[in-house]
Design a protein around this motif. Structure first.
Motif, PDB file in Angstrom:
ATOM      1  N   VAL A 123     -79.039 -13.086  16.303  1.00  0.00           N
ATOM      2  CA  VAL A 123     -77.587 -13.241  16.405  1.00  0.00           C
ATOM      3  C   VAL A 123     -77.231 -14.034  17.660  1.00  0.00           C
ATOM      4  N   THR A 124     -77.880 -13.715  18.774  1.00  0.00           N
ATOM      5  CA  THR A 124     -77.545 -14.390  20.030  1.00  0.00           C
ATOM      6  C   THR A 124     -77.844 -15.882  19.975  1.00  0.00           C
ATOM      7  N   SER A 125     -78.826 -16.306  19.198  1.00  0.00           N
ATOM      8  CA  SER A 125     -79.128 -17.741  19.102  1.00  0.00           C
ATOM      9  C   SER A 125     -78.141 -18.478  18.204  1.00  0.00           C
ATOM     10  N   LEU A 126     -77.308 -17.745  17.462  1.00  0.00           N
ATOM     11  CA  LEU A 126     -76.268 -18.377  16.649  1.00  0.00           C
ATOM     12  C   LEU A 126     -75.102 -18.843  17.524  1.00  0.00           C
ATOM     13  N   MET A 127     -74.741 -18.062  18.512  1.00  0.00           N
ATOM     14  CA  MET A 127     -73.552 -18.340  19.317  1.00  0.00           C
ATOM     15  C   MET A 127     -73.577 -19.712  20.000  1.00  0.00           C
ATOM     16  N   PRO A 128     -74.675 -20.137  20.630  1.00  0.00           N
ATOM     17  CA  PRO A 128     -74.679 -21.467  21.247  1.00  0.00           C
ATOM     18  C   PRO A 128     -74.483 -22.608  20.233  1.00  0.00           C
ATOM     19  N   ARG A 129     -74.879 -22.375  18.993  1.00  0.00           N
ATOM     20  CA  ARG A 129     -74.712 -23.399  17.959  1.00  0.00           C
ATOM     21  C   ARG A 129     -73.237 -23.607  17.607  1.00  0.00           C
ATOM     22  N   LEU A 130     -72.400 -22.635  17.945  1.00  0.00           N
ATOM     23  CA  LEU A 130     -70.981 -22.703  17.625  1.00  0.00           C
ATOM     24  C   LEU A 130     -70.128 -23.151  18.809  1.00  0.00           C
ATOM     25  N   ALA A 131     -70.741 -23.311  19.966  1.00  0.00           N
ATOM     26  CA  ALA A 131     -69.995 -23.519  21.208  1.00  0.00           C
ATOM     27  C   ALA A 131     -69.338 -24.888  21.344  1.00  0.00           C
ATOM     28  N   ASP A 132     -69.917 -25.941  20.782  1.00  0.00           N
ATOM     29  CA  ASP A 132     -69.396 -27.287  21.046  1.00  0.00           C
ATOM     30  C   ASP A 132     -68.235 -27.698  20.138  1.00  0.00           C
ATOM     31  N   GLY A 133     -67.832 -26.841  19.205  1.00  0.00           N
ATOM     32  CA  GLY A 133     -66.687 -27.139  18.360  1.00  0.00           C
ATOM     33  C   GLY A 133     -66.982 -27.947  17.108  1.00  0.00           C
ATOM     34  N   THR A 134     -68.239 -28.316  16.888  1.00  0.00           N
ATOM     35  CA  THR A 134     -68.608 -29.091  15.692  1.00  0.00           C
ATOM     36  C   THR A 134     -68.487 -28.237  14.435  1.00  0.00           C
ATOM     37  N   VAL A 135     -68.960 -27.003  14.518  1.00  0.00           N
ATOM     38  CA  VAL A 135     -68.965 -26.114  13.352  1.00  0.00           C
ATOM     39  C   VAL A 135     -67.549 -25.600  13.097  1.00  0.00           C
ATOM     40  N   THR A 153     -70.296  -7.426   8.417  1.00  0.00           N
ATOM     41  CA  THR A 153     -69.180  -6.860   9.192  1.00  0.00           C
ATOM     42  C   THR A 153     -69.384  -7.107  10.677  1.00  0.00           C
ATOM     43  N   TYR A 154     -70.592  -6.868  11.148  1.00  0.00           N
ATOM     44  CA  TYR A 154     -70.893  -7.097  12.570  1.00  0.00           C
ATOM     45  C   TYR A 154     -70.671  -8.562  12.940  1.00  0.00           C
ATOM     46  N   LEU A 155     -71.191  -9.478  12.116  1.00  0.00           N
ATOM     47  CA  LEU A 155     -71.039 -10.906  12.399  1.00  0.00           C
ATOM     48  C   LEU A 155     -69.579 -11.334  12.384  1.00  0.00           C
ATOM     49  N   SER A 156     -68.818 -10.842  11.410  1.00  0.00           N
ATOM     50  CA  SER A 156     -67.408 -11.241  11.334  1.00  0.00           C
ATOM     51  C   SER A 156     -66.649 -10.775  12.576  1.00  0.00           C
ATOM     52  N   ARG A 157     -67.005  -9.629  13.114  1.00  0.00           N
ATOM     53  CA  ARG A 157     -66.370  -9.148  14.346  1.00  0.00           C
ATOM     54  C   ARG A 157     -66.784 -10.002  15.541  1.00  0.00           C
ATOM     55  N   GLN A 158     -68.061 -10.370  15.600  1.00  0.00           N
ATOM     56  CA  GLN A 158     -68.548 -11.193  16.705  1.00  0.00           C
ATOM     57  C   GLN A 158     -67.932 -12.590  16.690  1.00  0.00           C
ATOM     58  N   LEU A 159     -67.699 -13.112  15.497  1.00  0.00           N
ATOM     59  CA  LEU A 159     -67.181 -14.471  15.359  1.00  0.00           C
ATOM     60  C   LEU A 159     -65.661 -14.520  15.298  1.00  0.00           C
ATOM     61  N   GLY A 160     -65.028 -13.361  15.205  1.00  0.00           N
ATOM     62  CA  GLY A 160     -63.584 -13.296  15.018  1.00  0.00           C
ATOM     63  C   GLY A 160     -62.773 -13.945  16.123  1.00  0.00           C
ATOM     64  N   TYR A 161     -63.279 -13.949  17.343  1.00  0.00           N
ATOM     65  CA  TYR A 161     -62.518 -14.512  18.463  1.00  0.00           C
ATOM     66  C   TYR A 161     -62.664 -16.037  18.549  1.00  0.00           C
ATOM     67  N   LEU A 162     -63.573 -16.622  17.792  1.00  0.00           N
ATOM     68  CA  LEU A 162     -63.758 -18.078  17.805  1.00  0.00           C
ATOM     69  C   LEU A 162     -62.770 -18.736  16.846  1.00  0.00           C
ATOM     70  N   ASP A 163     -62.480 -19.993  17.102  1.00  0.00           N
ATOM     71  CA  ASP A 163     -61.583 -20.748  16.226  1.00  0.00           C
ATOM     72  C   ASP A 163     -62.404 -21.380  15.097  1.00  0.00           C
ATOM     73  N   ILE A 164     -63.051 -20.515  14.314  1.00  0.00           N
ATOM     74  CA  ILE A 164     -63.936 -20.942  13.227  1.00  0.00           C
ATOM     75  C   ILE A 164     -63.603 -20.105  12.001  1.00  0.00           C
ATOM     76  N   SER A 165     -63.597 -20.735  10.845  1.00  0.00           N
ATOM     77  CA  SER A 165     -63.392 -20.008   9.595  1.00  0.00           C
ATOM     78  C   SER A 165     -64.667 -19.232   9.267  1.00  0.00           C
ATOM     79  N   VAL A 166     -64.533 -17.938   9.045  1.00  0.00           N
ATOM     80  CA  VAL A 166     -65.673 -17.096   8.671  1.00  0.00           C
ATOM     81  C   VAL A 166     -65.453 -16.641   7.238  1.00  0.00           C
ATOM     82  N   THR A 167     -66.388 -17.013   6.343  1.00  0.00           N
ATOM     83  CA  THR A 167     -66.266 -16.658   4.932  1.00  0.00           C
ATOM     84  C   THR A 167     -67.494 -15.883   4.498  1.00  0.00           C
TER      85      THR A 167
END
Length: 197
Positions: A123-135, A153-167
């Protein structure tokens, strides 16, 4: 049941996932009886796989290179990442020819009973991949079972604060299935995921 080397072979084959005692016995007899089969090639292939195949340093898929062919393919849609549990899930999705984005392989699912929490997953290695705004979108494609749902559920909560669509992948009735054989949860999800025609 048997003795010596044949039983040793049956025991070793039986340790592989998906191979029960009868299958292990059939494979062992095939190896012994078929004069044209060369078991040395299987042994060489197994040794080569152990030595050369590892996880992609970016997504966690299986590869012989530092970076897998999907991550290194510039033609893939860089704005979408599909999160899956295992490398076999990548292969299953690729067979559909419907998805053209990138992947992130977690290496399992959250399962407190088995002692697997988020820290044991990638999970922690996913976060840097989302940091630059490309995704722009993360598709959660974990299995539709208790562990997969807990992970989603855990992932959706972790990603909820990012400006990314989570489906989440839709789930429901299989093609060719009968309504009368569908369980309540599957049928309920089919109603929730219905779409206009």
């Amino acid at each position: 049941m048997y003795e010596g080397l044949i039983q040793d072979l049956i025991d070793e084959l039986g340790q592989l996932p998906g191979i029960g005692p009868k299958s292990a016995q059939r494979i062992a007899f095939f190896v012994v009886q078929d004069e044209h089969y060369n078991p040395a090639k299987l042994a060489q292939t197994l040794a080569a796989v152990r030595e050369h195949v590892h996880f992609c340093s970016i997504c966690g898929n299986l590869t012989e290179s530092e970076i897998c062919s999907i991550c290194s393919d510039a033609r893939r849609d860089q704005t979408v990442i599909c999160v899956v549990e295992e490398p076999k899930d990548v292969a299953a999705i690729e067979r559909t020819h419907e998805y053209h984005g990138l992947y992130h392989v977690l290496g399992g699912a959250i399962s407190p009973i088995d002692g697997i929490g988020p820290d044991q997953l990638r999970v922690t290695s996913l976060m840097p991949r989302l940091a630059d705004g490309t995704v722009q979108e993360v598709i959660i494609a974990t299995d539709p079972n208790l562990e997969g749902e807990a992970t989603a559920t855990y992932l959706s909560r972790q990603l909820g604060y990012l400006d990314i669509s989570v489906t989440r992948l839709a789930s429901g009735l299989p093609v060719g299935g009968d309504l009368e054989y569908a369980d309540e949860i599957t049928l309920g999800r089919a109603f929730e995921g219905r779409r206009s025609l």
